[in-house]
Design an enzyme around this catalytic site. Structure first.
Site, PDB file in Angstrom:
ATOM      1  CB  THR A 198      22.461 -46.886 -29.098  1.00 50.77           C
ATOM      2  OG1 THR A 198      22.565 -48.304 -29.008  1.00 50.77           O
ATOM      3  CG2 THR A 198      22.174 -46.327 -27.728  1.00 50.77           C
ATOM      4  CG  ASP A 199      22.668 -50.511 -33.675  1.00 50.55           C
ATOM      5  OD1 ASP A 199      23.809 -50.056 -33.561  1.00 50.55           O
ATOM      6  OD2 ASP A 199      22.415 -51.729 -33.614  1.00 50.55           O
ATOM      7  CG  LEU A 200      16.871 -47.933 -34.675  1.00 48.17           C
ATOM      8  CD1 LEU A 200      15.496 -48.099 -34.046  1.00 48.17           C
ATOM      9  CD2 LEU A 200      16.818 -48.269 -36.153  1.00 48.17           C
TER      10      LEU A 200
END
Length: 428
Positions: A198-200
């Site tokens: 989700t960060d990426l």
């Protein structure tokens, strides 16, 4: 500082280090983000030619500089105190150290923002308002500024003030509920994806939103505020799994490496390990059956269509597994590769970097660094953006902490004496 990013002849759209008119040449980015989502976004912009200045805490820097092991190694092969994590998302940037808690540091950031096109930050909601560095304040100083805020839960809602982390979002969004083997199998239970997904994805979505805002600014002359939330992104990337739930009201469950809607689409045992089959249509299945010496499967009413195969996977998969165990992984790949049947190995990361296609595409890069810290080269993965006219340019290795402080402050008009005075007071 440049280096050859490729060891083989590359297509014209490949990442390059040769001088070129970069797609985002002339765009200035003030990067107030740290860890992964924000830095991933700004690295994309940097690879496309934007001048990204990363602001870090004096003496400490981005949290990920210390997230090790593994650590970077010096020229003698010894571990340094610099974690490799930081290098995954901070190439092509210039690093300055500024204390945002100091009035002088805040004044420097406001001065930089007046000259910037984009600000990216991932402080808690309202966190930068205490310093006079929030979007309303900076956009009042520079109406053309595009200000991108990345938080766990967005700028509003009951969770807005909570800190958000990728692992938490993978759990809350339902991603972990569909990742891993089912509860009834050995090793069953929810699992996170092996990278901070989700960060990426938030970084990728944020870069897309910024480019859209830049395009709108071309005609309007105005910047805007972009509100990116890890939870929003985590829900969005559920993709077909979310669509299935919304269509039926039934929550999907974990089923290992198999696909809920396509069969056969999973790993299979071989004589010496395992392979991956990703058969996406009936013609591919028929070709596999013929090659595997089981042509009758393609005409069996239970298996003749994908819908039938999904409904009868409990009959088909064990029969296929008995056949796939009769050859090695390499033999299956050789047998199927010229028959348009998607088949491949299940590689380790080391094996992936040794793959012929990965090498041909120049996906492993080495960037030299001259920061006086004993680290001569830093390895990385090439940008996947392949623009024919304006390919990404790899100018700089990920910077040492504060490596460009004097350079950037001089560009703001500060002389050496003023910079030395700020450094003496711990502002930079």
């Amino acid at each position: 500082m440049t280096t050859s990013a490729r060891s083989t002849t590359a297509p014209t759209s490949a990442p390059t280090t040769a001088p070129t008119s970069a797609a985002l040449a002339g765009i200035k980015v003030l990067d107030l983000s740290r860890v992964l989502a924000g830095p991933w976004c700004t690295q994309i912009l940097a690879d496309l030619g934007a001048d990204v200045v990363k602001v870090e805490r004096p003496g400490a820097g981005d949290d990920t500089r210390h997230w090790g092991p593994p650590f970077l190694r010096d020229a003698a092969g010894n571990d340094t105190a610099q974690a490799s994590y930081f290098t995954a998302c901070n190439r092509n940037k210039r690093s300055v150290t500024i204390d945002l808690a100091s009035a002088d540091g805040q004044a420097l950031i406001r001065q930089m923002a007046q000259q910037a096109d984009i600000v990216v930050e991932n402080f808690k909601v309202g966190g930068l308002a205490h310093y006079g560095l929030d979007q309303a304040t900076l956009r009042a100083l520079n109406p053309r500024l595009i200000y991108c805020s990345i938080t766990g839960f967005g700028q509003d809602g009951p969770y807005a003030e909570r800190a958000g982390y990728d692992l938490m979002i993978q759990a809350m969004s339902g991603m972990m509920s569909i990742t891993g083997r089912s509860d009834g199998e050995p090793g069953g239970g929810p699992l996170r994806v092996g990278v901070a997904l989700t960060d990426l994805f938030t970084g990728v979505y944020a870069s897309s939103a910024i480019l859209a805002a830049l395009n709108w600014r071309h005609t309007s002359g105005q910047g805007q505020h972009i509100d990116m939330s890890l939870l929003d992104v985590g829900m969005a990337i559920l993709a077909n799994q979310a669509a299935g739930f919304l269509a039926t009201g039934q929550a999907p469950t974990r089923q290992g490496n198999s696909h809920p809607s396509v069969v056969p689409y999973q790993d299979f045992p071989t004589q010496d390990g395992a392979m991956l089959l990703a058969i996406g249509n009936d013609d591919q299945f028929a070709r596999f059956c013929a090659a595997a010496g089981q042509p009758q499967w393609a005409s069996d009413a239970r298996f003749a269509s994908n819908t039938a195969r999904v409904r009868h996977r409990a009959d088909l998969i064990p029969a296929m597994q008995a056949v796939t165990r009769t050859r090695s992984t390499a033999d299956w790949i050789e047998l199927l590769q010229d028959k348009a049947v998607p088949c491949g190995p299940i590689n380790t990361i080391a094996q992936a970097f040794d793959d012929a296609q990965v090498k041909a595409r120049g996906l492993r890069v080495q960037l030299p660094r001259s920061a006086g810290d004993g680290i001569e080269h830093i390895g990385g993965v090439a940008s996947p953006l392949r623009l024919s006219a304006h390919p990404p340019v790899l100018h700089h290795a990920p910077p040492a902490l504060g490596q460009h402080t004097d350079e950037v402050l001089a560009e703001l008009g500060l002389d050496a004496a003023r910079i030395a005075a700020l450094r003496a007071r711990g502002v930079v």
